[in-house]
Design an enzyme around this catalytic site. Sequence first.
Site, PDB file in Angstrom:
ATOM      1  N   GLY A   1       0.820  -1.202   0.000  1.00  0.00           N
ATOM      2  CA  GLY A   1       0.000   0.000   0.000  1.00  0.00           C
ATOM      3  C   GLY A   1       0.854   1.252   0.000  1.00  0.00           C
ATOM      4  O   GLY A   1       2.020   1.241   0.393  1.00  0.00           O
ATOM      5  N   CYS A   2       0.232   2.360  -0.428  1.00  0.00           N
ATOM      6  CA  CYS A   2       0.984   3.604  -0.588  1.00  0.00           C
ATOM      7  C   CYS A   2       1.414   4.179   0.760  1.00  0.00           C
ATOM      8  O   CYS A   2       2.595   4.485   0.966  1.00  0.00           O
ATOM      9  CB  CYS A   2       0.157   4.616  -1.377  1.00  0.00           C
ATOM     10  SG  CYS A   2      -1.527   4.855  -0.786  1.00  0.00           S
ATOM     11  N   TYR A   3       0.459   4.340   1.682  1.00  0.00           N
ATOM     12  CA  TYR A   3       0.840   4.814   3.015  1.00  0.00           C
ATOM     13  C   TYR A   3       1.859   3.870   3.645  1.00  0.00           C
ATOM     14  O   TYR A   3       2.796   4.288   4.330  1.00  0.00           O
ATOM     15  CB  TYR A   3      -0.389   4.863   3.934  1.00  0.00           C
ATOM     16  CG  TYR A   3      -1.348   5.985   3.677  1.00  0.00           C
ATOM     17  CD1 TYR A   3      -0.966   7.316   3.826  1.00  0.00           C
ATOM     18  CD2 TYR A   3      -2.675   5.729   3.334  1.00  0.00           C
ATOM     19  CE1 TYR A   3      -1.869   8.352   3.627  1.00  0.00           C
ATOM     20  CE2 TYR A   3      -3.584   6.767   3.133  1.00  0.00           C
ATOM     21  CZ  TYR A   3      -3.181   8.080   3.282  1.00  0.00           C
ATOM     22  OH  TYR A   3      -4.072   9.113   3.087  1.00  0.00           O
ATOM     23  N   VAL A   4       1.630   2.575   3.404  1.00  0.00           N
ATOM     24  CA  VAL A   4       2.468   1.549   4.034  1.00  0.00           C
ATOM     25  C   VAL A   4       3.930   1.725   3.627  1.00  0.00           C
ATOM     26  O   VAL A   4       4.833   1.697   4.472  1.00  0.00           O
ATOM     27  CB  VAL A   4       1.961   0.150   3.632  1.00  0.00           C
ATOM     28  CG1 VAL A   4       2.764  -0.922   4.330  1.00  0.00           C
ATOM     29  CG2 VAL A   4       0.472   0.019   3.946  1.00  0.00           C
TER      30      VAL A   4
END
Lengths: 345, 345, 345, 345
Positions: free
Chosen positions: D148-151
């Site tokens: 994921g992007c935030y991840v």
Amino acid sequence: MIPVAILGGSGYTGVELLRLVARHPRLNLVGVSSRQYEGQAVSKVFGALQGAVDIPFSAAEPAALAKGAALVFLAVPHQTAMAAAPAVLAAGAKIVDLSADFRLRDVPTYEQWYAPHTCPELVAEAVYGLPEFYREQIKPARLVANPGCYVTSVLTALVPLLRAGLVEHEGLIADSASGVSGAGRSAKLNLIHGEVHDNFKAYAVAGHRHTPEMEQELSLAAGREVRLTFTPHLLPIDRGILSTVYARPVAGTDEEKVRACWQAAYEAEPFLRLLPKGVLPATKEVRGTNRVQLAVFTDPRSGLLKIFSALDNLTKGASGQAVQNANLMLGLGETEGLLDLALTP
Amino acid sequence: MIPVAILGGSGYTGVELLRLVARHPRLNLVGVSSRQYEGQAVSKVFGALQGAVDIPFSAAEPAALAKGAALVFLAVPHQTAMAAAPAVLAAGAKIVDLSADFRLRDVPTYEQWYAPHTCPELVAEAVYGLPEFYREQIKPARLVANPGCYVTSVLTALVPLLRAGLVEHEGLIADSASGVSGAGRSAKLNLIHGEVHDNFKAYAVAGHRHTPEMEQELSLAAGREVRLTFTPHLLPIDRGILSTVYARPVAGTDEEKVRACWQAAYEAEPFLRLLPKGVLPATKEVRGTNRVQLAVFTDPRSGLLKIFSALDNLTKGASGQAVQNANLMLGLGETEGLLDLALTP
Amino acid sequence: MIPVAILGGSGYTGVELLRLVARHPRLNLVGVSSRQYEGQAVSKVFGALQGAVDIPFSAAEPAALAKGAALVFLAVPHQTAMAAAPAVLAAGAKIVDLSADFRLRDVPTYEQWYAPHTCPELVAEAVYGLPEFYREQIKPARLVANPGCYVTSVLTALVPLLRAGLVEHEGLIADSASGVSGAGRSAKLNLIHGEVHDNFKAYAVAGHRHTPEMEQELSLAAGREVRLTFTPHLLPIDRGILSTVYARPVAGTDEEKVRACWQAAYEAEPFLRLLPKGVLPATKEVRGTNRVQLAVFTDPRSGLLKIFSALDNLTKGASGQAVQNANLMLGLGETEGLLDLALTP
Amino acid sequence: MIPVAILGGSGYTGVELLRLVARHPRLNLVGVSSRQYEGQAVSKVFGALQGAVDIPFSAAEPAALAKGAALVFLAVPHQTAMAAAPAVLAAGAKIVDLSADFRLRDVPTYEQWYAPHTCPELVAEAVYGLPEFYREQIKPARLVANPGCYVTSVLTALVPLLRAGLVEHEGLIADSASGVSGAGRSAKLNLIHGEVHDNFKAYAVAGHRHTPEMEQELSLAAGREVRLTFTPHLLPIDRGILSTVYARPVAGTDEEKVRACWQAAYEAEPFLRLLPKGVLPATKEVRGTNRVQLAVFTDPRSGLLKIFSALDNLTKGASGQAVQNANLMLGLGETEGLLDLALTP
């Protein structure tokens, strides 16, 4: 790898040159100057270039920059460019000048719109750097005058049509809007975010300096004097120019003939994009690219042609076109380093 | 306090009406409908209205809304408005209709640009709601057709000049740009942030529905048929229209005469702002207000007049003008509730 | 009408004061100074104020401005404010100071974060201008220190909770983001559109000057020393602060208790808006208003409270709060001139 | 040239894959599907790709797309990806899955946060596609779960520090903000320009689906269970995530040790950029690139570490990382096609 240098690397056209040269497969940056940042690492000033440009900004010494460079980009204000050009040429380097100093073939006209010209002997030698129209003259040139951003958007739309006699040379109107990077990277109150954001307005409506440059080239294309009504506007976006051009078709001209004319003029052109019928240009689709998007519609009420031309004012409107010129002058492939596609979104 | 209601309170013109009515010293909101949000608290849907509007959205029942209201604002799409109007009038309420349904005096023209008209008998009764030109007809009217946003910007610029014969009636061009709220509050892919932000493009270039409305009023002002070349563009801002109008002056007309003509026409107008000589309109300076800013320049190359007109498409271009009309129809002070100043920045 | 004046009317807090005073039903602007624009008409500099402010900018003479004014707003930088305050008070006018000069009760702390204090004798007299917590002290005050923008957003969230002992006084974190108008209206390179637009970054992360101000008031509320971890960020928007505050609840505290505490503290407050359960603050919903929106959620992983507080940094965060203070000091209704609703969109 | 295909080419991650693959020196696009645009030319839908992608969108048939492709990118929603994966693998193609379907190693956790898992047998085989931490496992993998992007922004900041034991595993907070393209390209009311522009707010504050993914990898790095407090916010920009992470240093940890730890972990990494001391990440400097910018500061009040991590949510946060994974899986140079620099401005 061919060594090149940049005089004036900290304005927006300068940093765009840095980006393009850093990623260019055949050019090697050997020098970049900045009065403001002399001695500082480029990547400290422009975080986007970290790891891509590893030399510091040098002093703005044209002769020193030119030594060891095959070509120097002049990305400095008008007047400063003409002061630097002779020393660069004397050092044996070619020049792509992004300022206005060598664009106008007529020195009195230059002096009327800008300031006294201190280097008129080079004006005659300079080649106008719009490759789509002057490619063969650009290739052997020592000094190329890179066109203005608005100018490129209007000329790519109109020059083939005037050459072919498809539109009247009278009554031409160019209503253009530009992203604010066109105003440069300088600490001015009218450029701060609060003044520009969520706003739209016209400026320089009684006479913008790109007008005589457009008229010069439109007149050459038409074979007679052309006067243009030009109105620039300021957009709250980073990059992009959209010109909406109103032209009176000569009898028999319709959308299809305009499209066919462009098609013939641009079919081998890598950067000129005639859009599918019914599709309109959008500045975002050319952002960061060297492309021009073109479209034409006939106004059903007046019969006027509405011509739309979009480009990125810093790329095809300035530094991308400069690299395109440099590619031609240095015998490289014209599109090398210039095939980036726009981000979506 | 005079009771009013809003049919269609959840589009952008609807919520702008809610904001204006909530702060109006003489109007009291007694009903607001929304098919989408029926039964929900207004302030739950529009956080900005928390504490200012304390009724829920009701069903879209024109007759029910009209009962107990002296005036109903129709802020629903065209066709829906004409379907609702008879019931509202029958209930004894006046109407300000923000749709296009009663703007065009000629029913066939309406049907050519929109759809079949189901209520032609009311077209003749309807008054065109541009108070600066039709104030005395608006005051006693039962049904006022609130003008289009682009239309208001162009008419305020041109009507006095055509009436006075200062500009040619041929060759008029309006090149306009609007903030995206003009496209309404609906879940469409072309309206999402990624498509609009940092972008600029034209749209509806071969025929926008505001064209016949402008031509109708320009023709009345000129006393002969006027055809207009109109090109709308989409701005990545919330609110604001800037129209750049190109007009050929008749012999003897200059900037001063244009300014004097506007001065005479608008000197008693509270919302029409002729800017100081040399100053250009900016959409941000009229954002959220009921103002129009006007300026004129002569193009030194072509002699064309460049006329600039800025307004907020949701306020003077829609809901603010609707409240102005309501004030006149209800015998209130014309400026009541409409004196907000734009935020800086 | 009560006469007031503004020292420093051309910064963003100054022009926001001009907007609010121009529309205030009980205040009359008798003077406004600007070093930069001395002698120019206010409405020439700020087009949004055309027709609403009809006096020119005067010289920045505190005593002259104070003469004839019941109250003077100091909208000048810190240090300049403390230099002007004695003359204004000597002339018999009250002061709302929007700078930081009188916010910190401890002079050495001020001098550690700002500069030497030249007017320490007035520090003890100054009242901290957060009406929700110091209303009764503000009413009779001669000199009110208007709080910082970030500070107001954090204090309105935390002060009632610390007073009630609902959250731990240790480990408090305020992660805030502000629109760029908070950086003022000045010609700085880091504020131009190209640097701010489409960008997001933190700044002043190792120590922002609002930290000691927050700690001062949080410590008073907690009855013991509170240390705050504060991180400001820069948003590419005109106006608005959102603070996301992380606080450890004491045993037994849950969302409902936090909401009940706020409810009790703010039930009579006109500008404090506890949002419905599950609804989050949005800067756009308070833009141009004097409101604060508050919400609280419990993080299901850590049990931390996440508290959200939104306001407009120029209104409730600066000039709106200043007018609120002035209303109290002048015996006017506290909400007069401050009931604007945010535009949608 | 190695043939690849894209399942789902009309969302924002899909079109970003199209851009990257079109310019990749070793990949050849042999198929791209779209339910919405089946049969239409890619460049008609995405004007930015005119001349760069010359195939039409096909039907969303995983097996057909996989035939003739060495690798298929799954750029479809979760649930759709797991339904397609078996057929793609059976056809002999490798997979980089940009959905969440194979990111969580624990199927019950997946089912708690998402939906029933219909393909659990592939979960054990899938490799977590963060090359900086799992490079050797990615190279031989058939199925890579792209993070994921935030991840990605949080893990690149914290994983080396937790592995080295420099920060406490308790009390970690990630306060993040993302450009709106992270919400996808779909016609939803909360995504239209009027709702997002000039606004800032938090969302999903009581539980965002990236939380368990972060906790999974942080726990592996720490060697014990880690719980994270995560708060996402929505930025009015196209692209970019900035995470501000608060971590308690263990005794003896200071900024220099954090920097040294990152330096050791990332010295050979082409995309991880430790900024010079004192410099802060900015989303604009990584826009359109595969880079992560990192910086750390010690809060002087609390001693907490403030860690800043910036990336482009569509590039390193999604499609760029997917191409990086594909490069590894296909035996290509890891940086091929991924060396774009961000535009300034």
